[in-house]
Write a protein that holds these residues in place. Structure first.
Motif, PDB file in Angstrom:
ATOM      1  N   VAL A 199      -0.074  -1.835   2.534  1.00 51.92           N
ATOM      2  CA  VAL A 199       0.368  -3.270   2.512  1.00 51.92           C
ATOM      3  C   VAL A 199      -0.879  -4.136   2.590  1.00 51.92           C
ATOM      4  O   VAL A 199      -1.808  -3.798   3.296  1.00 51.92           O
ATOM      5  N   SER A 200      -0.890  -4.976   1.597  1.00 49.36           N
ATOM      6  CA  SER A 200      -2.066  -5.818   1.309  1.00 49.36           C
ATOM      7  C   SER A 200      -1.959  -7.124   0.520  1.00 49.36           C
ATOM      8  O   SER A 200      -1.190  -6.884  -0.569  1.00 49.36           O
ATOM      9  N   PRO A 201      -2.387  -8.034   0.695  1.00 45.92           N
ATOM     10  CA  PRO A 201      -2.548  -9.429   0.089  1.00 45.92           C
ATOM     11  C   PRO A 201      -2.919  -9.037  -1.512  1.00 45.92           C
ATOM     12  O   PRO A 201      -2.467  -9.808  -2.422  1.00 45.92           O
ATOM     13  N   LYS A 202      -3.881  -8.046  -1.960  1.00 50.46           N
ATOM     14  CA  LYS A 202      -4.235  -7.743  -3.051  1.00 50.46           C
ATOM     15  C   LYS A 202      -3.172  -6.612  -3.687  1.00 50.46           C
ATOM     16  O   LYS A 202      -3.961  -5.690  -4.388  1.00 50.46           O
ATOM     17  N   LEU A 235       3.487  -1.294  -1.139  1.00 49.96           N
ATOM     18  CA  LEU A 235       3.377  -0.330  -2.269  1.00 49.96           C
ATOM     19  C   LEU A 235       3.525   1.065  -1.685  1.00 49.96           C
ATOM     20  O   LEU A 235       3.167   1.468  -0.536  1.00 49.96           O
ATOM     21  N   MET A 236       4.322   1.856  -2.422  1.00 51.70           N
ATOM     22  CA  MET A 236       4.558   3.294  -1.789  1.00 51.70           C
ATOM     23  C   MET A 236       4.528   4.144  -3.079  1.00 51.70           C
ATOM     24  O   MET A 236       4.903   3.834  -4.261  1.00 51.70           O
ATOM     25  N   THR A 237       3.732   5.173  -2.823  1.00 53.60           N
ATOM     26  CA  THR A 237       3.522   6.055  -4.193  1.00 53.60           C
ATOM     27  C   THR A 237       3.146   7.565  -3.299  1.00 53.60           C
ATOM     28  O   THR A 237       2.790   7.603  -2.204  1.00 53.60           O
ATOM     29  N   THR A 238       3.280   8.680  -4.111  1.00 49.50           N
ATOM     30  CA  THR A 238       2.906   9.900  -3.581  1.00 49.50           C
ATOM     31  C   THR A 238       2.012  10.592  -4.582  1.00 49.50           C
ATOM     32  O   THR A 238       1.718  10.610  -5.787  1.00 49.50           O
ATOM     33  N   ILE A 239       0.992  11.164  -3.853  1.00 49.54           N
ATOM     34  CA  ILE A 239      -0.219  11.736  -4.688  1.00 49.54           C
ATOM     35  C   ILE A 239      -0.458  13.109  -4.029  1.00 49.54           C
ATOM     36  O   ILE A 239       0.157  13.605  -3.041  1.00 49.54           O
ATOM     37  N   SER A 240      -1.203  14.070  -4.629  1.00 46.27           N
ATOM     38  CA  SER A 240      -1.390  15.241  -4.348  1.00 46.27           C
ATOM     39  C   SER A 240      -2.713  14.905  -3.206  1.00 46.27           C
ATOM     40  O   SER A 240      -3.467  14.120  -3.024  1.00 46.27           O
ATOM     41  N   SER A 241      -2.737  16.035  -2.362  1.00 45.22           N
ATOM     42  CA  SER A 241      -3.540  15.759  -0.994  1.00 45.22           C
ATOM     43  C   SER A 241      -5.018  15.789  -1.396  1.00 45.22           C
ATOM     44  O   SER A 241      -5.870  15.119  -0.618  1.00 45.22           O
ATOM     45  N   ARG A 242      -5.433  16.520  -2.387  1.00 47.89           N
ATOM     46  CA  ARG A 242      -6.917  16.328  -3.019  1.00 47.89           C
ATOM     47  C   ARG A 242      -7.189  15.015  -3.446  1.00 47.89           C
ATOM     48  O   ARG A 242      -8.429  14.811  -3.763  1.00 47.89           O
ATOM     49  N   GLU A 243      -6.094  14.181  -3.635  1.00 51.69           N
ATOM     50  CA  GLU A 243      -6.654  12.706  -4.206  1.00 51.69           C
ATOM     51  C   GLU A 243      -6.645  11.921  -2.989  1.00 51.69           C
ATOM     52  O   GLU A 243      -7.009  10.709  -3.193  1.00 51.69           O
ATOM     53  N   VAL A 244      -6.416  12.098  -1.767  1.00 51.77           N
ATOM     54  CA  VAL A 244      -6.150  11.459  -0.583  1.00 51.77           C
ATOM     55  C   VAL A 244      -7.808  10.689  -0.448  1.00 51.77           C
ATOM     56  O   VAL A 244      -7.605   9.259  -0.130  1.00 51.77           O
ATOM     57  N   PHE A 245      -8.697  11.409  -0.191  1.00 52.92           N
ATOM     58  CA  PHE A 245     -10.010  10.723   0.172  1.00 52.92           C
ATOM     59  C   PHE A 245     -10.469   9.652  -0.942  1.00 52.92           C
ATOM     60  O   PHE A 245     -10.882   8.724  -0.818  1.00 52.92           O
ATOM     61  N   ARG A 246     -10.242  10.021  -2.245  1.00 52.37           N
ATOM     62  CA  ARG A 246     -10.654   9.165  -3.119  1.00 52.37           C
ATOM     63  C   ARG A 246      -9.734   7.678  -3.060  1.00 52.37           C
ATOM     64  O   ARG A 246     -10.079   6.526  -3.528  1.00 52.37           O
ATOM     65  N   PHE A 247      -8.527   8.114  -2.983  1.00 54.41           N
ATOM     66  CA  PHE A 247      -7.497   6.831  -2.923  1.00 54.41           C
ATOM     67  C   PHE A 247      -7.980   5.988  -1.611  1.00 54.41           C
ATOM     68  O   PHE A 247      -8.045   4.830  -1.841  1.00 54.41           O
ATOM     69  N   GLU A 248      -8.200   6.749  -0.493  1.00 61.98           N
ATOM     70  CA  GLU A 248      -8.474   5.643   0.464  1.00 61.98           C
ATOM     71  C   GLU A 248      -9.688   4.880   0.336  1.00 61.98           C
ATOM     72  O   GLU A 248      -9.856   3.851   0.549  1.00 61.98           O
ATOM     73  N   LYS A 249     -10.756   5.592  -0.322  1.00 62.73           N
ATOM     74  CA  LYS A 249     -12.139   4.940  -0.498  1.00 62.73           C
ATOM     75  C   LYS A 249     -11.804   3.843  -1.443  1.00 62.73           C
ATOM     76  O   LYS A 249     -12.546   2.565  -1.292  1.00 62.73           O
ATOM     77  N   SER A 250     -11.030   4.167  -2.468  1.00 62.37           N
ATOM     78  CA  SER A 250     -11.141   3.067  -3.708  1.00 62.37           C
ATOM     79  C   SER A 250     -10.085   1.815  -3.161  1.00 62.37           C
ATOM     80  O   SER A 250     -10.447   0.602  -3.377  1.00 62.37           O
ATOM     81  N   ILE A 251      -8.910   2.050  -2.250  1.00 55.34           N
ATOM     82  CA  ILE A 251      -8.360   0.884  -1.766  1.00 55.34           C
ATOM     83  C   ILE A 251      -9.053  -0.216  -0.666  1.00 55.34           C
ATOM     84  O   ILE A 251      -9.030  -1.116  -0.721  1.00 55.34           O
TER      85      ILE A 251
END
Length: 290
Positions: A199-202, A235-251
């Motif tokens: 959940v984000s205004p961006k 927003l809702m999406t499903t990713i692999s566990s190895r993508e989680v760190f990159r996902f969090e950092k980028s968001i």
């Protein structure tokens, strides 16, 4: 016919593997891992009863109860498994005990027996025994299936206190836990996926990042803030566990205040996971390409 043959093959193979684990790990280490199999270990230590003979005989009245209280369909599913498992225990009874360390026996035996029972369940069957009593209790009492199974298997393990010392019984509890977890993993699979809700205004920038950089599908869900009453987008999406760190950092680079929920996705079916990705929208396709 092919389906029936496959089920019989799975049940036979699973029973054979479980029997190997029982004879090479559990029996001589006095591991009473629940159910009638656990009781057979106690009776073997007390009176020298043959486990396979005991299981064959005890399954006769239990199968009658299955037919009377659970119906012909359940009876048919259980019949072969309840017969072949004791036979496999008899066939593998000459195998040597691999370890005399009860902890190693509980851990590795639990994995082996769990894999075997998981294959039996894949074959749409069971090995009979207390599983029949568990299903009857679940059907005719308010007890859940999990609670009924815990009570019945707990009674079987507790019987070990009348025969063995407390340490041996605790090893049995370890074995029962590992068997249950192994069967669970075989049923639902080892999840390597994570479900993400943001959940984000961006949200538009984040949505573009998920689609273009992560190459994942994403859904935009309208929501209303419970406190403010303000209309927002999740927003809702499903990713692999190895993508989680990159996902969090980028968001967090896009929006440091973004509200992110990450939960395990137990079973994921669809493009990018169980299906190959493609990038063309079919006329009646409900899933957007990823």
């Amino acid at each position: 016919m092919n389906k029936i043959f496959l089920n019989l093959l799975l049940v036979s193979t699973g029973s054979f593997i479980a029997a190997i684990g029982f004879n090479t790990m559990f029996l001589e280490n006095n591991i009473t891992s629940g159910g009638m199999v656990g009781l057979s270990v106690s009776f073997h230590a007390l009176w020298g009863w043959n486990p396979s003979t005991f299981l064959l005989l005890i399954n006769i009245p239990l199968l009658i109860l299955c037919l009377l209280f659970l119906g012909k369909e359940n009876f048919a599913k259980t019949l072969y498994g309840s017969w072949i498992y004791p036979i496999c225990i008899k066939l593998t009874s000459g195998l040597p005990t691999i370890t005399e360390n009860p902890l190693l026996a509980a851990v590795f035996g639990g994995v082996i027996v769990g894999i075997g029972l998981g294959l039996v369940f894949w074959g749409n069957s069971s090995t009979g025994g207390t599983g029949i009593i568990t299903q009857i209790l679940h059907k005719y009492t308010p007890l859940s299936l999990a609670l009924a199974m815990t009570l019945i298997d707990g009674f079987s393990v507790a019987m070990g206190f009348t025969v063995f010392d407390a340490d041996t019984v605790m090893y049995s509890i370890i074995a029962l836990t590992i068997i249950s977890y192994t069967v669970y993993i075989m049923e639902v699979g080892v999840s390597s996926a994570r479900n993400m809700m943001i959940v984000s205004p961006k949200y538009r920038e984040i949505q573009d990042y998920i689609s273009s950089q992560l190459d994942r599908g994403v859904s935009a869900i309208p929501i209303t803030g419970g406190y403010t009453g303000k209309e927002q987008v999740m927003l809702m999406t499903t990713i692999s566990s190895r993508e989680v760190f990159r996902f969090e950092k980028s968001i967090q680079e896009i929006d440091p205040t973004a509200f992110i929920i990450i939960t395990p996705a137990t079973h994921v079916i669809g493009r990018g996971f169980s299906l190959t990705k493609h990038y063309q929208i079919a006329d009646e396709d409900l899933i957007l390409p990823m």
